[in-house]
Scaffold this motif. Structure first.
Motif, PDB file in Angstrom:
ATOM      1  N   SER A 108      66.133   8.192  40.176  1.00  0.00           N
ATOM      2  CA  SER A 108      64.827   8.542  40.729  1.00  0.00           C
ATOM      3  C   SER A 108      64.576   7.754  42.008  1.00  0.00           C
ATOM      4  O   SER A 108      65.012   6.610  42.137  1.00  0.00           O
ATOM      5  N   PRO A 109      63.853   8.343  42.957  1.00  0.00           N
ATOM      6  CA  PRO A 109      63.584   7.664  44.228  1.00  0.00           C
ATOM      7  C   PRO A 109      62.481   6.630  44.096  1.00  0.00           C
ATOM      8  O   PRO A 109      61.865   6.475  43.036  1.00  0.00           O
ATOM      9  N   THR A 154      64.959  -9.533  48.811  1.00  0.00           N
ATOM     10  CA  THR A 154      65.216  -8.206  48.249  1.00  0.00           C
ATOM     11  C   THR A 154      64.015  -7.724  47.455  1.00  0.00           C
ATOM     12  O   THR A 154      63.482  -8.450  46.606  1.00  0.00           O
ATOM     13  N   ALA A 155      63.599  -6.501  47.697  1.00  0.00           N
ATOM     14  CA  ALA A 155      62.551  -5.873  46.892  1.00  0.00           C
ATOM     15  C   ALA A 155      63.215  -5.154  45.722  1.00  0.00           C
ATOM     16  O   ALA A 155      64.161  -4.385  45.918  1.00  0.00           O
ATOM     17  N   VAL A 156      62.744  -5.427  44.512  1.00  0.00           N
ATOM     18  CA  VAL A 156      63.228  -4.753  43.311  1.00  0.00           C
ATOM     19  C   VAL A 156      62.091  -3.891  42.785  1.00  0.00           C
ATOM     20  O   VAL A 156      61.033  -4.398  42.408  1.00  0.00           O
ATOM     21  N   ILE A 157      62.297  -2.579  42.781  1.00  0.00           N
ATOM     22  CA  ILE A 157      61.255  -1.645  42.363  1.00  0.00           C
ATOM     23  C   ILE A 157      61.603  -1.109  40.981  1.00  0.00           C
ATOM     24  O   ILE A 157      62.672  -0.525  40.779  1.00  0.00           O
ATOM     25  N   GLY A 158      60.707  -1.297  40.006  1.00  0.00           N
ATOM     26  CA  GLY A 158      60.950  -0.823  38.651  1.00  0.00           C
ATOM     27  C   GLY A 158      60.403  -1.792  37.632  1.00  0.00           C
ATOM     28  O   GLY A 158      60.197  -2.976  37.928  1.00  0.00           O
ATOM     29  N   SER A 159      60.183  -1.297  36.421  1.00  0.00           N
ATOM     30  CA  SER A 159      59.574  -2.150  35.392  1.00  0.00           C
ATOM     31  C   SER A 159      60.344  -2.129  34.085  1.00  0.00           C
ATOM     32  O   SER A 159      59.844  -2.634  33.075  1.00  0.00           O
ATOM     33  N   TRP A 183      59.244  -8.404  43.353  1.00  0.00           N
ATOM     34  CA  TRP A 183      59.263  -7.436  42.251  1.00  0.00           C
ATOM     35  C   TRP A 183      58.080  -6.489  42.407  1.00  0.00           C
ATOM     36  O   TRP A 183      56.928  -6.900  42.335  1.00  0.00           O
ATOM     37  N   ILE A 184      58.378  -5.217  42.627  1.00  0.00           N
ATOM     38  CA  ILE A 184      57.348  -4.214  42.902  1.00  0.00           C
ATOM     39  C   ILE A 184      57.046  -3.439  41.632  1.00  0.00           C
ATOM     40  O   ILE A 184      57.901  -2.751  41.073  1.00  0.00           O
ATOM     41  N   LEU A 185      55.796  -3.547  41.172  1.00  0.00           N
ATOM     42  CA  LEU A 185      55.348  -2.878  39.951  1.00  0.00           C
ATOM     43  C   LEU A 185      54.271  -1.854  40.282  1.00  0.00           C
ATOM     44  O   LEU A 185      53.335  -2.148  41.036  1.00  0.00           O
ATOM     45  N   ARG A 186      54.411  -0.666  39.716  1.00  0.00           N
ATOM     46  CA  ARG A 186      53.376   0.354  39.934  1.00  0.00           C
ATOM     47  C   ARG A 186      52.158   0.121  39.058  1.00  0.00           C
ATOM     48  O   ARG A 186      51.100   0.682  39.299  1.00  0.00           O
ATOM     49  N   ARG A 187      52.319  -0.673  38.020  1.00  0.00           N
ATOM     50  CA  ARG A 187      51.216  -0.965  37.111  1.00  0.00           C
ATOM     51  C   ARG A 187      50.812  -2.428  37.248  1.00  0.00           C
ATOM     52  O   ARG A 187      51.378  -3.167  38.042  1.00  0.00           O
ATOM     53  N   GLY A 188      49.851  -2.835  36.431  1.00  0.00           N
ATOM     54  CA  GLY A 188      49.472  -4.232  36.400  1.00  0.00           C
ATOM     55  C   GLY A 188      50.374  -5.007  35.453  1.00  0.00           C
ATOM     56  O   GLY A 188      51.350  -4.479  34.914  1.00  0.00           O
ATOM     57  N   ILE A 189      50.054  -6.256  35.222  1.00  0.00           N
ATOM     58  CA  ILE A 189      50.847  -7.098  34.339  1.00  0.00           C
ATOM     59  C   ILE A 189      50.052  -7.394  33.071  1.00  0.00           C
ATOM     60  O   ILE A 189      48.884  -7.779  33.129  1.00  0.00           O
ATOM     61  N   GLY A 190      50.687  -7.170  31.940  1.00  0.00           N
ATOM     62  CA  GLY A 190      50.085  -7.452  30.645  1.00  0.00           C
ATOM     63  C   GLY A 190      51.110  -8.106  29.749  1.00  0.00           C
ATOM     64  O   GLY A 190      52.212  -8.456  30.187  1.00  0.00           O
ATOM     65  N   LEU A 209      65.035   0.856  40.945  1.00  0.00           N
ATOM     66  CA  LEU A 209      65.430   1.040  39.549  1.00  0.00           C
ATOM     67  C   LEU A 209      64.277   1.693  38.800  1.00  0.00           C
ATOM     68  O   LEU A 209      63.655   1.101  37.921  1.00  0.00           O
ATOM     69  N   THR A 210      63.984   2.915  39.188  1.00  0.00           N
ATOM     70  CA  THR A 210      62.831   3.642  38.655  1.00  0.00           C
ATOM     71  C   THR A 210      63.232   4.744  37.679  1.00  0.00           C
ATOM     72  O   THR A 210      62.454   5.654  37.415  1.00  0.00           O
ATOM     73  N   GLY A 211      64.443   4.666  37.161  1.00  0.00           N
ATOM     74  CA  GLY A 211      64.861   5.644  36.165  1.00  0.00           C
ATOM     75  C   GLY A 211      65.796   6.700  36.725  1.00  0.00           C
ATOM     76  O   GLY A 211      66.219   6.649  37.895  1.00  0.00           O
ATOM     77  N   PHE A 212      66.105   7.672  35.883  1.00  0.00           N
ATOM     78  CA  PHE A 212      67.019   8.758  36.240  1.00  0.00           C
ATOM     79  C   PHE A 212      66.418  10.074  35.798  1.00  0.00           C
ATOM     80  O   PHE A 212      65.456  10.116  35.038  1.00  0.00           O
ATOM     81  N   ARG A 213      67.013  11.153  36.258  1.00  0.00           N
ATOM     82  CA  ARG A 213      66.546  12.474  35.881  1.00  0.00           C
ATOM     83  C   ARG A 213      67.731  13.412  35.693  1.00  0.00           C
ATOM     84  O   ARG A 213      68.792  13.204  36.283  1.00  0.00           O
TER      85      ARG A 213
END
Length: 465
Positions: free
Chosen positions: A168-169, A208-213, A238-245, A313-317
């Motif tokens: 995934s992009p 380095t930016a790492v995108i994914g959770s 570390w780039i997160l689309r959500r918050g941290i819990g 690293l946002t997954g695959f499809r």
């Protein structure tokens, strides 16, 4: 075996085509052999487990006891093969060399390499035609490594081709961010193998930016943290689309897959030690060049400080393009079989609530075609190898006419210890179940490390969100 008088094979004389010689595809072949059915495994790569070999340096979460299939072990036993210590966690390379390739070798000419499937259809019927559709065999169109076109005829098709080929992009809307394709020389979609000198040099001393959770992001963060200890200047954003819990770093010690829990804790340590800084609620919209560096821009206008490299690293499809002429019933969100999707939906399911499943959940209106393994999960990220082994056990039993065995699904999956689905990043606490108990503690906000620097007219730039 008798042959019809017109020399045209009857359906029960045709092979079952299995697409992909990975763990689940080869397990399918082993089960078919055990059932007295003829498999034909078509693998695009040059060897068994081609996709697995691409992450040979990464260690599995599951030990050997959970990543070998019983029917495959029976097929291997006469060769003197002995399963490695069941308590040991293999790497992808171990899995390929010590299990997958020996299994493929036992299957012999039932496995063909360098064969890319380009289309699957009913013989003489495109997807529109109803007449006598179920009575027709499948035609499987392929292209060889040398560019030749061939066509196979099959009684059934088991697609175990996985999702590895389509990462995934970085774009939060599921599409490539603006500028992402032009910046391809600085973007990777795989966990880096830092033991490779060229890869080591690419990230050493760099930002380095790492995108994914998910687990892949945890792995990358842990690897980069180890590199930072030896290479000054190495740092991850570390780039997160959500918050941290409380669930951000996985199940920790509560995870029934201990290796995965430990990995999440290593990622947390990387952040707390200052080797990585977290940017939360950041949904990438664009990538801009700044000399030799890249700047990530979020949908809300925030701009990340320049980075040298990006690991997405946002997954695959799944690749569904070659299945366009067969009638598949797929969930509109996950692209998984319709009956399976509610059982694996990451917006709903967590903490091991995925119900074991088999042929009933994997069937389509097009009888005789099945998506199995990681591909059956579509875009859902929670697949385990033993789930795939149970899938193909059930399907092959059904193909052999043993419906009782096909419907007798017996598999207990370990609880993940992870609450919260990918669709809940706007409210990380919403994923915490308040009904029927659960495996996770009450939600809490974590203060971790030093947030990665990011500028914008928005307060959502810290690790405390």
């Amino acid at each position: 075996m008798a042959v019809s008088t017109n020399n045209v094979p009857t359906p029960d004389q045709l092979p079952v085509v299995v697409i992909g010689a990975g763990p689940v595809g080869l397990a399918a072949a082993a089960h078919l052999v055990e059932r007295g059915l003829e498999p034909l495994v078509l693998e695009a790569g040059p060897s068994a487990g081609t996709a697995v070999r691409a992450w040979a340096h990464v260690r599995l979460f599951s030990p050997w006891a959970e990543v070998t299939d019983p029917a495959a072990e029976k097929l291997l036993a006469p060769t003197g093969w002995v399963r490695p210590d069941g308590a040991i966690y293999p790497t992808g390379g171990d899995w390929a060399e010590r299990y997958l390739q020996p299994l493929a070798d036992v299957l012999g000419d039932k496995v063909r390499y360098g064969i890319t499937v380009t289309g699957v259809a009913r013989a003489g019927r495109d997807r529109i035609v109803d007449a006598d559709r179920d009575e027709q065999p499948f035609t499987v169109h392929v292209e060889t490594a040398y560019g030749h076109e061939e066509r196979f005829t099959a009684r059934a098709v088991i697609d175990a081709s996985g999702t590895w080929s389509i990462p995934s992009p970085m774009g939060a809307d599921g599409l490539a961010a603006l500028g992402e394709k032009r910046a391809a020389d600085r973007i990777s979609y795989r966990v880096p193998d830092l033991k490779d000198p060229a890869v080591h040099a690419r990230y050493a001393g760099k930002r380095t930016a790492v995108i994914g959770s998910g687990a892949s992001a945890f792995t990358a963060l842990a690897y980069l943290a180890d590199l930072a200890k030896d290479e000054p200047g190495t740092h991850a954003a570390w780039i997160l689309r959500r918050g941290i819990g409380t669930n951000t770093f996985g199940g920790g010690e509560a995870d029934q897959l201990p290796a995965r829990g430990a990995l999440g804790l290593r990622a947390k340590e990387a952040v707390e030690a200052g080797h990585a800084g977290a940017v939360t609620g950041f949904r990438t919209q664009a990538v801009e060049r700044d000399g030799d560096q890249l700047i990530l821009v979020a949908e809300d206008g925030r701009r990340l400080d320049p980075v040298d490299e990006v690991i997405v690293l946002t997954g695959f499809r799944p690749d569904l393009s070659f299945l366009s002429e067969v009638r598949l019933g797929l969930d509109e969100r996950l692209q998984a079989p319709t009956a399976l999707a509610p059982l694996i939906d990451p917006n709903v399911h967590s903490c091991g609530t995925v119900y074991p499943h088999g042929v009933n959940e994997l069937s389509h209106s097009e009888r005789g075609v099945y998506l199995v393994g990681m591909k059956s999960y579509g875009r859902a990220p929670t697949f385990l190898a033993m789930t795939g082994y149970e899938q193909v056990r059930s399907i092959t039993a059904a193909l052999a006419g043993d419906q009782e065995a096909a419907e007798r699904v017996e598999l207990t999956l370990p609880e993940t210890g992870v609450c919260g689905g990918a669709g809940l990043y706007d409210d990380p606490d919403a994923a915490q179940s308040t009904e029927g108990g659960g495996c996770c503690a009450a939600p809490a906000t974590l203060q971790i490390g030093t947030a990665a620097s990011c500028s914008a007219p928005s307060p959502r730039n810290s690790a405390t969100e």
